[in-house]
Scaffold this motif. Sequence first.
Motif, PDB file in Angstrom:
ATOM      1  N   GLU A 109     -20.440   4.366  -5.544  1.00 41.56           N
ATOM      2  CA  GLU A 109     -19.666   5.559  -5.897  1.00 41.56           C
ATOM      3  C   GLU A 109     -18.578   5.749  -4.616  1.00 41.56           C
ATOM      4  O   GLU A 109     -17.470   5.995  -5.170  1.00 41.56           O
ATOM      5  N   ILE A 110     -18.780   5.571  -3.396  1.00 40.95           N
ATOM      6  CA  ILE A 110     -17.816   5.515  -2.320  1.00 40.95           C
ATOM      7  C   ILE A 110     -16.681   4.542  -2.590  1.00 40.95           C
ATOM      8  O   ILE A 110     -15.773   4.895  -2.704  1.00 40.95           O
ATOM      9  N   ASP A 115     -11.006   3.080  -3.872  1.00 37.28           N
ATOM     10  CA  ASP A 115     -10.323   2.285  -4.690  1.00 37.28           C
ATOM     11  C   ASP A 115      -9.449   3.264  -5.394  1.00 37.28           C
ATOM     12  O   ASP A 115      -8.135   3.007  -5.542  1.00 37.28           O
ATOM     13  N   GLU A 116      -9.868   4.196  -5.733  1.00 36.39           N
ATOM     14  CA  GLU A 116      -9.133   5.193  -6.847  1.00 36.39           C
ATOM     15  C   GLU A 116      -7.964   5.773  -5.934  1.00 36.39           C
ATOM     16  O   GLU A 116      -6.869   5.935  -6.097  1.00 36.39           O
ATOM     17  N   HIS A 122      -0.919   3.924  -3.397  1.00 38.05           N
ATOM     18  CA  HIS A 122      -0.227   2.668  -3.775  1.00 38.05           C
ATOM     19  C   HIS A 122      -0.273   1.722  -2.610  1.00 38.05           C
ATOM     20  O   HIS A 122       0.469   0.847  -1.916  1.00 38.05           O
ATOM     21  N   LEU A 123      -1.666   1.839  -1.829  1.00 36.58           N
ATOM     22  CA  LEU A 123      -1.844   0.842  -0.720  1.00 36.58           C
ATOM     23  C   LEU A 123      -2.988  -0.037  -0.969  1.00 36.58           C
ATOM     24  O   LEU A 123      -3.856  -0.280  -0.102  1.00 36.58           O
ATOM     25  N   GLU A 124      -3.156  -0.342  -2.238  1.00 36.09           N
ATOM     26  CA  GLU A 124      -4.452  -1.199  -2.802  1.00 36.09           C
ATOM     27  C   GLU A 124      -4.796  -2.387  -1.731  1.00 36.09           C
ATOM     28  O   GLU A 124      -6.063  -2.570  -1.253  1.00 36.09           O
ATOM     29  N   LEU A 148      -8.116  13.672   0.600  1.00 34.97           N
ATOM     30  CA  LEU A 148      -8.256  14.197  -0.805  1.00 34.97           C
ATOM     31  C   LEU A 148      -9.629  13.282  -1.376  1.00 34.97           C
ATOM     32  O   LEU A 148     -10.076  13.791  -2.598  1.00 34.97           O
ATOM     33  N   ALA A 149     -10.181  12.563  -0.705  1.00 34.55           N
ATOM     34  CA  ALA A 149     -11.210  11.747  -1.218  1.00 34.55           C
ATOM     35  C   ALA A 149     -12.494  12.709  -1.554  1.00 34.55           C
ATOM     36  O   ALA A 149     -13.292  12.293  -2.323  1.00 34.55           O
TER      37      ALA A 149
END
Lengths: 352, 305
Positions: A109-110, A115-116, A122-124, A148-149
């Motif tokens: 889940e983390i 990733d989301e 925009h820093l994948e 925000l996570a």
Amino acid sequence: MAFIELSNISKVYGTTTVVEKVNLEAEKGEFISFLGPSGCGKTTTLRMVAGFEQPNTGSITLDGADITYLPPRQRNIGMVFQSYALFPNMTVGQNIGFGLQTRKLPKEEIKQKVDEMLAMVHLESHIDKYPYQLSGGQQQRIALARALAINPAVLLLDEPLSALDAKIRVELRLEIRRIQQTMGITTIYVTHDQEEAMLLSDRVVVMSQGHVEQIGPPSRIYNYPATEFVAQFVGQLNLLPVSAVDMASATCTVAGHTIRFETSVARELSESPRLAIRPEELQIGFPAAGEEANTLSGEIASVLFLGAIVRLRVLVNGVLITADIFNERNITFPRAGDEIVLNFSKHACWLI
Amino acid sequence: MSNKNQLTTNTKMKRDALEVRPKNSFLSNWIGVTPFFIFTLFFIVLPSVSLVTRAFQDNAGNFTLRNFLDLFSPAILSSYWVSIRISFATALAGGLLGFLMAYAITVGKLPDGVRSGILTFSGVASNFAGVPLAFAFVATMGRTGMVTVLLKNVFHINIYNMGFNLYSFLGLSLTYTFFQFPLMILVITPALDGLKKEWKEAAENLGASQGMYLRKVLLPILMPSILGGMILLFGNSFGAYATAYSLTGGFINLITIMVGSQIKGDVLYNPGLGYALAVGMVIVMLIMMIFYYLLRRRSERWLRK
């Protein structure tokens, strides 16, 4: 009932009152800015919402629950600091996942949430980098993603763009607004940059010396400043000495000219009232016409080219007035020493 | 024409400006550090070379491996072991105590003056070693020392009956700790000052408990400095001689005391063995440095290279 509510909160350090009886109600999803000069108490107020400081009086409620004395870690409020405050010993992915780890969420889940969040800023491709390998702007994006996570109820930003250079600042503030609107998250943003505050906010809270001067939408703050401080702090303002006022006819005398003003905006006048008018309300060259028009004639003292705007400093019978006109590609600049006529509507000026 | 004149003047001025700058010569760049290289040559490089060569010589100056074979006698091995143990124990105890005190004076909210007071004390105490330190401990913690007597007469606690002995491993460790922990305070304080308040706040904000902040943020960030401080403490203790010699008078056979007795001793005089013992110490320190390097590399991979 408002989503977040600050009632009468005050903060005193020793004998200095840093925040004095601040009241604020913010609705869910609203973007509120605290705007004011350094030392006006805006950061302290924000820190009380975050829980790093406790008010001496007053209370803070979030979604109906009193959080005034709740420790920061139990508040579920996300915070972004001016100095980014990323943990230097953790990778980007670990930084973003930290808040989820404290909530003991399962690993998958983390990872999914990290990733989301990375996709959102925009820093994948930077997931395994350490903070020192990122630029200031990238670090602040990660700090935003980290805050925000945890799906916070409220997002707090303490001058998040102050440490960045101008271009990144402009880019990132739009990004902050975009993300805030997509997520619909209630946000409080502290800044001393009025442009930033006006561009981003649904409502601006102008603060000075620990108290709130005015709360309102940016256009309201700018066009109808409630106090002299707000009028002077937000935007450019001409404050012209007034020699005689006739309230009955709503006229006054400024630098030997009779000026009509808007009475509805006039409040209780000070002993030596001044006429307030924004530089962009003054138009040059047109002949005065109609009952609502005012005219001042004088001589140009200097011409400043600012790019989009050309700023004229005009001497009217010894009173210096600033007038802004738009640049045009084939403009012929007026020159110092030129005679000039300035026109403005009576609705554009008011007495302070 | 006038433009041309202007140009010539400018060029000339530029040339003049270049000429008045100090010459960037090789000599002026290196002269400041020359004393360092002279000192290292005479007091580190040459003695080390001489130490290693003489360790391979017998008393007559012939090549031999005898000195190194002698290192493996039980007495010598045990003195290496006791030196390592005491250095490790005091590096750990002094390091921990020093770290906690430095943490208290930097992160803790102590009144002004406490910090500078402790730092000044540390500057002095970290250099307080040798005969004066040994005497200070004899005078306080010795069998008839002030503290011992005070405890016995006022509190009816006889520490010597309870197994304490200043002239033992524990007593010597205690004495060493007196100069170890101030040194740790001095080396770790700058690292603690470098901690950002925002890291703690960000951790709290993200829901971390105090313990989690310590485990996941504070300690990992400080680990390179803590390790660095402790290796310094280990070396500091491993090379100490005068304190132990004057306190225990050879009761505890530290390796430094063994070296001393081989080189200047009347009874055991065998300089070749003394040199070999010293080379053995260098090897122990090298092994420690390798461990340190490996640990540090692991703990600071996030640091700017």
